[in-house]
Design a protein around this motif. Structure first.
Motif, PDB file in Angstrom:
ATOM      1  N   LEU A   1      -8.063  10.032   1.222  1.00 40.09           N
ATOM      2  CA  LEU A   1      -8.731   8.946   0.154  1.00 40.09           C
ATOM      3  C   LEU A   1      -9.272   9.941  -1.124  1.00 40.09           C
ATOM      4  CD1 LEU A   1      -8.821   7.550   2.909  1.00 40.09           C
ATOM      5  CD2 LEU A   1     -10.386   6.115   1.755  1.00 40.09           C
ATOM      6  N   THR A   2      -9.887  10.857  -0.680  1.00 45.45           N
ATOM      7  CA  THR A   2     -10.674  11.700  -1.792  1.00 45.45           C
ATOM      8  C   THR A   2      -9.564  12.257  -2.844  1.00 45.45           C
ATOM      9  OG1 THR A   2     -12.297  12.203  -0.336  1.00 45.45           O
ATOM     10  CG2 THR A   2     -12.400  13.306  -2.434  1.00 45.45           C
ATOM     11  N   SER A   3      -8.669  12.706  -2.365  1.00 44.42           N
ATOM     12  CA  SER A   3      -7.533  13.406  -3.123  1.00 44.42           C
ATOM     13  C   SER A   3      -6.792  12.254  -3.751  1.00 44.42           C
ATOM     14  CB  SER A   3      -6.658  14.423  -2.415  1.00 44.42           C
ATOM     15  OG  SER A   3      -5.998  13.731  -1.281  1.00 44.42           O
ATOM     16  N   GLU A   4      -6.599  11.151  -3.242  1.00 44.23           N
ATOM     17  CA  GLU A   4      -5.973  10.095  -4.147  1.00 44.23           C
ATOM     18  C   GLU A   4      -6.778   9.862  -5.192  1.00 44.23           C
ATOM     19  OE1 GLU A   4      -2.524   9.049  -3.432  1.00 44.23           O
ATOM     20  OE2 GLU A   4      -2.759   7.127  -4.672  1.00 44.23           O
ATOM     21  N   LEU A   5      -8.205   9.611  -4.959  1.00 42.56           N
ATOM     22  CA  LEU A   5      -9.290   9.398  -6.046  1.00 42.56           C
ATOM     23  C   LEU A   5      -9.057  10.383  -7.175  1.00 42.56           C
ATOM     24  CD1 LEU A   5     -11.245   7.345  -6.769  1.00 42.56           C
ATOM     25  CD2 LEU A   5     -13.009   8.646  -5.613  1.00 42.56           C
ATOM     26  N   VAL A   6      -8.918  11.677  -6.916  1.00 42.67           N
ATOM     27  CA  VAL A   6      -8.846  12.674  -7.729  1.00 42.67           C
ATOM     28  C   VAL A   6      -7.580  12.456  -8.529  1.00 42.67           C
ATOM     29  CG1 VAL A   6      -8.477  15.195  -8.058  1.00 42.67           C
ATOM     30  CG2 VAL A   6     -10.048  14.464  -6.357  1.00 42.67           C
ATOM     31  N   LEU A   7      -6.509  12.024  -7.997  1.00 45.50           N
ATOM     32  CA  LEU A   7      -5.236  11.559  -8.686  1.00 45.50           C
ATOM     33  C   LEU A   7      -5.360  10.730  -9.655  1.00 45.50           C
ATOM     34  CD1 LEU A   7      -2.085  12.323  -8.689  1.00 45.50           C
ATOM     35  CD2 LEU A   7      -1.931  10.046  -7.184  1.00 45.50           C
ATOM     36  N   LEU A   8      -6.169   9.752  -9.566  1.00 46.45           N
ATOM     37  CA  LEU A   8      -6.588   8.706 -10.575  1.00 46.45           C
ATOM     38  C   LEU A   8      -7.307   9.109 -11.657  1.00 46.45           C
ATOM     39  CD1 LEU A   8      -6.595   5.581 -11.331  1.00 46.45           C
ATOM     40  CD2 LEU A   8      -8.878   5.431  -9.917  1.00 46.45           C
ATOM     41  N   PHE A   9      -8.357  10.145 -11.227  1.00 50.01           N
ATOM     42  CA  PHE A   9      -9.082  10.745 -12.489  1.00 50.01           C
ATOM     43  C   PHE A   9      -8.055  11.616 -13.344  1.00 50.01           C
ATOM     44  CE2 PHE A   9     -12.919  10.585  -9.703  1.00 50.01           C
ATOM     45  CZ  PHE A   9     -13.395   9.494  -9.930  1.00 50.01           C
TER      46      PHE A   9
ATOM     47  N   HIS B   1       0.798  -1.133   0.022  1.00 49.89           N
ATOM     48  CA  HIS B   1       0.129  -0.106  -0.247  1.00 49.89           C
ATOM     49  C   HIS B   1       0.912   1.317  -0.039  1.00 49.89           C
ATOM     50  CE1 HIS B   1      -3.255   2.820   0.860  1.00 49.89           C
ATOM     51  NE2 HIS B   1      -2.624   3.162   1.896  1.00 49.89           N
ATOM     52  N   VAL B   2       1.675   1.279   1.138  1.00 51.39           N
ATOM     53  CA  VAL B   2       2.442   2.621   0.924  1.00 51.39           C
ATOM     54  C   VAL B   2       3.474   2.767  -0.240  1.00 51.39           C
ATOM     55  CG1 VAL B   2       4.400   3.769   2.513  1.00 51.39           C
ATOM     56  CG2 VAL B   2       2.514   2.692   3.649  1.00 51.39           C
TER      57      VAL B   2
ATOM     58  N   LEU C   1      -5.301   2.624  -3.923  1.00 47.56           N
ATOM     59  CA  LEU C   1      -6.720   2.976  -3.514  1.00 47.56           C
ATOM     60  C   LEU C   1      -7.458   1.560  -2.974  1.00 47.56           C
ATOM     61  CD1 LEU C   1      -8.115   5.264  -6.146  1.00 47.56           C
ATOM     62  CD2 LEU C   1      -8.011   5.757  -3.544  1.00 47.56           C
ATOM     63  N   PHE C   2      -7.187   0.384  -4.089  1.00 46.55           N
ATOM     64  CA  PHE C   2      -7.552  -0.757  -3.533  1.00 46.55           C
ATOM     65  C   PHE C   2      -7.148  -1.266  -2.218  1.00 46.55           C
ATOM     66  CE2 PHE C   2      -8.424  -5.251  -3.826  1.00 46.55           C
ATOM     67  CZ  PHE C   2      -9.796  -5.456  -4.375  1.00 46.55           C
ATOM     68  N   THR C   3      -5.779  -1.567  -2.261  1.00 52.72           N
ATOM     69  CA  THR C   3      -5.114  -2.138  -0.963  1.00 52.72           C
ATOM     70  C   THR C   3      -5.455  -1.354  -0.039  1.00 52.72           C
ATOM     71  OG1 THR C   3      -2.974  -0.727  -1.347  1.00 52.72           O
ATOM     72  CG2 THR C   3      -3.097  -3.084  -2.202  1.00 52.72           C
TER      73      THR C   3
END
Lengths: 66, 248, 228
Positions: free
Chosen positions: B129-137, B60-61, B108-110
């Motif tokens: 978590l939200t900002s990491e999701l934004v990174l994916l987008f 994860h890290v 995100l998944f792990t």
């Protein structure tokens, strides 16, 4: 070694599902990425080769007409 | 220095350089990830609070930190490509984007698989978590934009601008755990202070972070080589390679 | 090269031109607004008319509808100019592109952002928004909608040359909108329970200043890519 037996290791102190799910998904997605990336080079080269063959054909048919 | 660097902007030289570097990256990646993961899974002591579930940390890290590092790499390459008009940098940026997207997905998944036993939920809408999701987008946006232009020189420019604008998100992800009270735990590795982990837990993690970095480097080189060939299809040296490949 | 006219003159000329064009095509102003109102009215029908529920979700609904309306209206920010070639004239003009881009974005904000701010209290009444939150709602909209116009213009400038830019546009700019949405709704929520919300407002203000400085350059560079 932190685990007594293979079963103990697979069980992950009761968190087996989550730990192996995380490792499994990571492993599959990385493998897919690596396979797709490794295949790209060959795909690109065969595309270029078929394009060359098409150009060659076009040249020939033009030559016949003249 | 500039003259030396510019000589590698030539497609054929950068293709060959990527080819020579590739085996080193592959070997280092396999060795580091092999050692780090085995150590982490088998030999690292159990966490007294989280039990064995903490072993997810070893993917994860590294995935999370490398998803940001890869984004910075992509944005830097785009910047070089736009400012100094070096096409090899554009191709490098285009090769990193899909890898970064996969790594972000893994982070995100792990994280979700770790959050479920620890926090009791797969997902919470908190800052990290939200900002990491934004990174994916953002990664997906860069990929989609690059794919939607016919002319790949323009495509790289456009995707590059988007990548550079998106850099704003990186400090938000990095410091989100310090700025907002979050369910996500703060960073366990600190460079300037003493880390909050014991050595036996920490070393495999650091090894894996470097291993993931090497792996991303290796996949980038593979994709970069294919990208160079695809963008230079009219050049004689590429055509020679194509004839060779087909006759094989 | 001589510039001919001053920066202020260039800015106001382009602003007036855009406003005048928009007034002649009134639908361009009213359609996004109508869309905004319609989306907001759909929610009570979808989640039920209980006032407590609506009070709880009102800030989120209003802000999400504002994001979507701003995105829809953005699509035509550069489209007409791109099609009739006046965009290229703008790029070739001796005026700095940053000024022209700012004028266009400002015109867009006047035409879509301001009406939205004016209608918002009305919709807030329909959604039973907490009476403490009205000031916060107006303040966040006033500071936030210009940010939406500025950030969105980057995405529009990148996709203006593409035939199927519409869906791509949402993929590009909605992620950039997320921070504005988060801070705006959290400010309104704080206001509803009588907590200070100046912190969130300050962050949105910082976003506004940051995007006001950086976005015009990104928009200009993107326009040069798209018109190539």
């Amino acid at each position: 070694m932190q685990f007594e037996s293979i079963n103990d290791f697979l069980n992950m102190g009761g968190y087996a599902f989550y730990v192996w799910l995380a490792y499994g998904v990571t492993f599959t997605s990385l493998t897919m990425l690596i396979i797709l990336s490794a295949r790209r080079k060959r795909k690109v080269l065969t595309e270029i080769a078929s394009k060359m063959a098409r150009e060659e054909k076009l040249k020939e048919s033009r030559g016949n007409k003249l | 220095m500039w003259k030396w660097l510019n000589s590698y902007a030539d497609p054929e030289r950068s293709y060959k350089l990527a080819g020579t570097l590739l085996p080193w990256f592959v070997c280092l990646a396999i060795a580091l990830i092999g050692v780090g993961t085995t150590w982490g899974l088998l030999f690292a002591p159990m966490d007294y609070q989280q039990g064995d579930s903490f072993r997810i940390i070893y993917i994860h890290v590294p995935a999370a930190s490398m998803s940001m590092a890869a984004y910075m790499g992509m944005a830097t390459a785009s910047f070089i490509g736009i400012v100094w008009q070096i096409k090899a940098a554009d191709w490098a940026a285009a090769s990193i984007a899909p890898i970064g997207a996969v790594i972000t997905f893994i982070a995100l998944f792990t994280g979700a698989a770790w959050g479920k036993p620890m926090w009791g939920t797969w997902w919470v809408w908190d800052a990290r978590l939200t900002s990491e999701l934004v990174l994916l987008f953002l990664y997906l946006g860069v990929i989609a934009l690059y794919a939607s232009f016919e002319d790949k020189v323009l495509a790289a420019r456009a995707a590059g601008i988007l990548a550079i604008v998106g850099v704003v998100n990186i400090p938000i992800i990095k410091y989100s755990v310090d700025w907002w009270s979050s369910l996500h735990q703060p960073a366990t590795i600190k460079i300037t202070e003493k880390s909050t982990m014991t050595g036996d837990m920490l070393y495999p993690l650091i090894i894996n972070i470097f291993g993931f970095g090497m792996m991303i480097g290796a996949i980038t080189l593979v994709r970069f080589r294919a990208e160079v060939l695809a963008r230079n299809g009219m050049r004689p040296w590429v055509r020679a390679l194509a004839t060779q490949e087909v006759s094989k | 090269m001589k510039r001919g006219i001053s920066y202020t003159k260039a800015f106001t000329t382009l602003l007036q031109r855009d406003l005048r064009i928009a007034i002649r095509h009134r639908g361009d102003i009213f359609n996004p607004l109508l869309f905004f109102i319609l989306v907001v009215t759909l929610f009570p029908l979808g989640i039920g008319p209980e006032p407590q529920v609506l009070t709880r979700v009102a800030p989120g609904i209003i802000w999400v509808a504002a994001l979507l309306a701003s995105m829809l209206s953005l699509e035509r920010l550069f489209k007409a100019d791109y099609n009739d070639g006046s965009l290229e004239q703008m790029l070739l003009s001796p005026q700095p592109l940053v000024i022209l881009v700012l004028a266009k974005v400002f015109a867009h904000w006047i035409l879509t952002g301001v009406p939205l701010i004016l209608v918002a209290p009305l919709l807030a009444v329909l959604l039973h928004l907490d009476s403490n939150s009205y000031v916060a709602l107006m303040a966040t909209l006033a500071l936030g909608t210009p940010v939406l116009s500025l950030l969105g213009a980057i995405g529009v400038a990148l996709t203006v040359g593409l035939r199927k830019g519409g869906v791509l546009l949402s993929l590009l700019i909605l992620p950039l909108y997320i921070p504005v949405l988060i801070f705006a709704t959290s400010a309104i929520d704080s206001a509803s329970i009588n907590l200070p919300y100046s912190g969130q407002l300050a962050i949105i203000g910082a976003m506004l200043i940051g995007s006001l400085i950086m976005a015009p350059f990104a928009i200009g560079a993107s326009l040069r890519v798209s018109t190539n």
